[in-house]
Design a protein around this motif. Structure first.
Motif, PDB file in Angstrom:
ATOM      1  N   LYS A  82      -6.202  12.005 -13.372  1.00 56.19           N
ATOM      2  CA  LYS A  82      -5.339  10.929 -13.855  1.00 56.19           C
ATOM      3  C   LYS A  82      -6.074   9.589 -13.862  1.00 56.19           C
TER       4      LYS A  82
ATOM      5  N   PRO B 178      -8.931  11.710 -17.873  1.00 50.88           N
ATOM      6  CA  PRO B 178      -7.689  12.150 -18.517  1.00 50.88           C
ATOM      7  C   PRO B 178      -7.895  13.295 -19.494  1.00 50.88           C
TER       8      PRO B 178
ATOM      9  N   LEU C 190      -6.457  16.742 -18.687  1.00 51.09           N
ATOM     10  CA  LEU C 190      -5.020  16.968 -18.698  1.00 51.09           C
ATOM     11  C   LEU C 190      -4.532  17.260 -20.110  1.00 51.09           C
TER      12      LEU C 190
ATOM     13  N   PRO D 170      -1.706  17.060 -23.221  1.00 49.63           N
ATOM     14  CA  PRO D 170      -0.924  15.911 -23.704  1.00 49.63           C
ATOM     15  C   PRO D 170       0.400  15.724 -22.975  1.00 49.63           C
ATOM     16  N   ASP D 171       1.017  16.820 -22.504  1.00 48.57           N
ATOM     17  CA  ASP D 171       2.303  16.661 -21.815  1.00 48.57           C
ATOM     18  C   ASP D 171       2.140  16.118 -20.401  1.00 48.57           C
ATOM     19  N   GLY D 172       0.900  16.083 -19.895  1.00 50.03           N
ATOM     20  CA  GLY D 172       0.650  15.547 -18.559  1.00 50.03           C
ATOM     21  C   GLY D 172       1.075  16.453 -17.430  1.00 50.03           C
ATOM     22  N   ASP D 173       1.649  17.610 -17.769  1.00 52.53           N
ATOM     23  CA  ASP D 173       2.149  18.522 -16.732  1.00 52.53           C
ATOM     24  C   ASP D 173       1.257  19.738 -16.525  1.00 52.53           C
TER      25      ASP D 173
ATOM     26  N   TRP E 190      -3.068  21.431 -17.156  1.00 54.26           N
ATOM     27  CA  TRP E 190      -4.450  21.149 -17.487  1.00 54.26           C
ATOM     28  C   TRP E 190      -4.663  21.377 -18.976  1.00 54.26           C
TER      29      TRP E 190
ATOM     30  N   SER F 224       3.160  14.369  -6.956  1.00 54.11           N
ATOM     31  CA  SER F 224       2.466  14.681  -8.201  1.00 54.11           C
ATOM     32  C   SER F 224       3.413  14.723  -9.392  1.00 54.11           C
TER      33      SER F 224
ATOM     34  N   PHE G  80       3.945  18.288 -11.382  1.00 48.69           N
ATOM     35  CA  PHE G  80       2.821  18.849 -12.126  1.00 48.69           C
ATOM     36  C   PHE G  80       2.800  20.364 -11.970  1.00 48.69           C
TER      37      PHE G  80
END
Length: 528
Positions: A113, A117, A120, A122-125, A127, A516, A519
Motif C-alpha cells: 500500500k 501499489p 495490489l 484494482p479493487d484493493g482487496d 493481490w 487491514s 483484505f
C-alpha cells in the motif's frame, strides 16, 4: 505351485531359481503396469521465465544483493508468465510485534500500500493478477508466500513453499532461502495432475494394492503355519510333563503364601490344557493341511490363539515345578531362586543410570539418591546373605522369599519418595505435576513387559486382586523399583516438555489483522 517358464516364441529374461507364486506374479505385473503408465504420460507444459522480477530489501543491513538475486530468479522456469516480487523486510518497521502470528502478512500488505501499489489488484482487496510474492523477515524469523487469484496455490501449496525456504533461512542463507521458495512455487504452479504426489500415491495404491495384498497374504499364511508347526511339539512336551506338573502342585506346602500363588497358577494351567486340546482339534494335521490354509483370517486367528496358550503352558508348568523345588529345596531349586533374585538384581545394576540427572537436581533429590545408592549396596549384600543361608539350611525358603519382598517394599518406598521430590522440583503448578504423575501409567505398561517369572510377583498380583488395589497394599510397589523409576523418569520428562512446548507453533498463518480493512488476498506465513 511350480510352473514352466519356457516360452517358444520369445526369449525370457533371467529369473531366480525359485519360481514366483501366482500371487507374486500378479504383484510384479501390477508394478510393470504402473511404470509403463508413468512413461507414457504427456510431457509438462513449456517453461516460462517470469515476465518481471523485482527484489526489494528494505533493511539497510543488506541481507541480500537485489541485483544478483534478480538475475538468478529471472532464470527460474514457471509454467506460465508471472510477475515475481521478492520482499525482504522487518516487521517492526511497520509497528508490528514478533509475537503476532499475522505480522508478516500485515507487513507485506502495508509495504504494498505504501511503496508498491502495483502488487495490489484494482479493487484493493486482493493481490494483482499474475503476481507471485515471496517474503522473508530475517530478524524476526518469518517466511511468507502470497499471490494473485489467478496464480495462487492452495493452502498446502503455500505451506510447501515456506517449508522449502525454512532450512536455508535457519542457516542464515537468505538468498538461498528465497531462491528455494521461488523454485518450489514454480514447480507447484499449474503442476499437471499426474505429477502431483497424491496422484502417484493413488496410482501406487491402486496398481500396487494387488501386490501388497498378495505378498502380505503369503507372509501371513507362512506365519500362521509356522506358529502351528512350532507350537505342536511344545504342546506335546507340556503334556508329557503333565504328571510331573500335577504332582508338584499336589505336594506344595499349603501353609506357604507363595505356594498359594503356585496353586492358583495350576488351576489356570488345567484350564489352559483343555483350551489347547480343543484348539488342536480344530487344526488340520500337517499332512492334511491344504496349500491355502492360513490365508483366511479365522485360520490365522486360530493359529495365533493356539501359539499363545501353548506358550503360556510351556512357561507356567516350569514355574509350578520350580516353585515346588524351591519351597522344598529339591532338584534345580537354585534356578528358581535366581528367578526371584533377578528383579532386585536388575534394580541394583541400574542404580547409576536411573539416578543420573545431571545438573537439574534439587538438593533434596540428591540426598534421596545418595540414600538409595547406599540402600542398593545393603540390598545386594542382603541377597548374598540370603543365598548363603538357604544353601546352608539356615533359613527356610518361605522366610527367604518374605525377606526379598521386604527388600522390594523398602526400595519401592524410597523410589516413590524420590519420584515425589522430582515432581515437586520440576512441576511449576498442579497441572504440570499431574502430567508427570500421569506418566506413571506409561511406565507401568512398559515395565510390565520385563516379563519376570517370579512367584513373588504372582503372589503380589493375587493380593492386589483380593484387595481391589492395583498395588495390593495402597502403596507403590514394583518387582524392580529402580528399573521402573528409570522408565518413569524418561516418560515424565518427555511428557512435561511436550506439555510446555506444544508442537503447533510453526504452522502457517493465513489472514490479515482487522486494521487491514477486510483484505482478502491469498497467502500465508510461518516461522522458521
Amino acid at each position: 505351485m511350480p510352473f514352466s517358464t519356457a516360452d517358444p516364441v520369445a526369449v525370457q529374461p533371467a529369473r531366480s531359481q525359485s519360481a514366483p507364486t501366482p500371487l507374486a506374479a500378479l504383484a510384479l505385473a501390477a508394478l510393470v503396469s504402473l511404470l509403463s503408465l508413468l512413461v507414457m504420460l504427456p510431457a509438462p507444459a513449456l517453461a516460462e521465465t517470469p515476465r518481471s522480477v523485482s527484489v526489494t530489501d528494505t533493511d539497510t543491513t543488506g541481507h541480500v544483493d537485489p541485483e544478483i538475486l534478480e538475475s538468478r530468479l529471472a532464470d527460474v522456469d514457471f509454467r506460465r508468465q508471472v510477475d515475481l516480487a521478492v520482499l525482504v523486510l522487518d516487521i517492526t518497521d511497520y509497528g508490528l510485534e514478533e509475537s503476532q502470528d499475522t505480522a508478516l502478512n500485515d507487513a507485506v500488505l502495508a509495504h504494498a500500500k505504501d511503496a508498491a501499489p502495483e502488487l495490489l489488484a484494482p479493487d484493493g482487496d486482493h493481490w494483482a493478477d499474475g503476481t507471485v510474492i515471496i517474503a522473508l523477515d530475517p530478524e524476526n524469523r518469518f517466511v511468507g508466500t502470497y499471490a494473485g487469484e489467478d496464480v495462487k496455490l492452495d493452502e498446502d501449496g503455500f505451506e510447501a513453499v515456506q517449508e522449502a525456504m525454512r532450512d536455508d533461512a535457519a542457516d542464515g542463507d537468505w538468498e538461498g532461502s528465497l531462491q528455494a521458495g521461488v523454485e518450489e512455487y514454480a514447480d507447484l504452479l499449474d503442476r499437471p495432475w499426474w505429477q502431483h504426489p497424491a496422484t502417484l500415491v493413488v496410482g501406487l495404491v491402486a496398481l500396487g494394492g494387488a501386490a501388497v495384498t498378495a505378498l502380505s497374504l503369503v507372509g501371513l499364511r507362512r506365519a500362521a503355519r509356522r506358529r502351528v508347526d512350532e507350537s505342536l511339539p511344545r504342546l506335546d512336551d507340556v503334556l508329557s510333563k503333565r504328571r510331573l506338573t500335577d504332582a508338584a502342585a499336589r505336594t506344595l506346602p499349603t501353609e506357604s503364601v507363595y505356594a498359594q500363588a503356585a496353586l492358583a497358577d495350576h488351576e489356570t494351567y488345567r484350564e489352559k490344557i483343555e483350551e489347547a486340546t480343543q484348539l488342536r482339534t480344530q487344526l488340520p494335521t500337517p499332512q492334511e493341511r491344504r496349500w491355502a490354509w492360513g490365508l483366511k483370517g479365522p485360520e490365522r486367528t486360530l493359529a495365533r490363539d493356539f501359539e499363545q496358550v501353548v506358550t503360556y503352558l510351556d512357561d507356567i508348568d516350569d514355574d509350578i515345578i520350580g516353585t515346588n523345588d524351591l519351597l522344598h529345596r529339591l532338584g534345580d531349586w537354585h534356578a528358581a531362586w535366581e528367578r526371584e533374585l533377578a528383579p532386585l538384581q536388575d534394580s541394583i545394576d541400574s542404580i547409576d543410570s536411573a539416578l543420573e540427572d545431571g545438573e537439574d537436581v534439587s538438593p533434596e533429590e540428591a540426598a534421596a539418591a545418595a540414600d538409595l545408592r547406599e540402600m542398593g549396596g545393603d540390598v545386594a549384600q542382603e541377597m548374598q546373605t540370603l543365598t548363603s543361608q538357604l544353601e546352608a539350611d539356615q533359613i527356610d525358603p518361605d522366610s527367604a522369599l518374605r525377606r526379598l519382598d521386604t527388600l522390594t517394599t523398602e526400595l519401592s518406598a524410597a523410589v516413590a519418595a524420590l519420584q515425589r521430590l522430582r515432581i515437586s522440583h520440576l512441576a511449576a503448578d498442579d497441572e504440570e505435576a499431574e502430567v508427570m504423575r500421569d506418566a506413571s501409567w506409561d511406565a507401568d505398561l512398559e515395565h510390565e513387559d520385563q516379563g519376570y517369572r517370579s512367584v513373588r510377583g504372582r503372589r503380589h498380583a493375587l493380593d492386589a486382586a483380593a484387595s481391589g488395589s492395583p498395588d495390593g497394599q495402597g502403596t507403590f510397589w514394583h518387582l524392580s523399583p529402580l528399573l521402573w523409576y528409570r522408565t518413569w523418569h524418561d516418560e515424565a520428562d518427555t511428557d512435561l516438555e511436550a506439555h510446555r512446548n506444544p508442537s503447533s507453533s510453526s504452522g502457517s498463518t493465513s489472514g490479515y489483522s482487522a486494521s487491514s480493512g477486510g483484505f482478502s488476498g491469498a497467502g500465508s506465513s510461518s516461522r522458521f
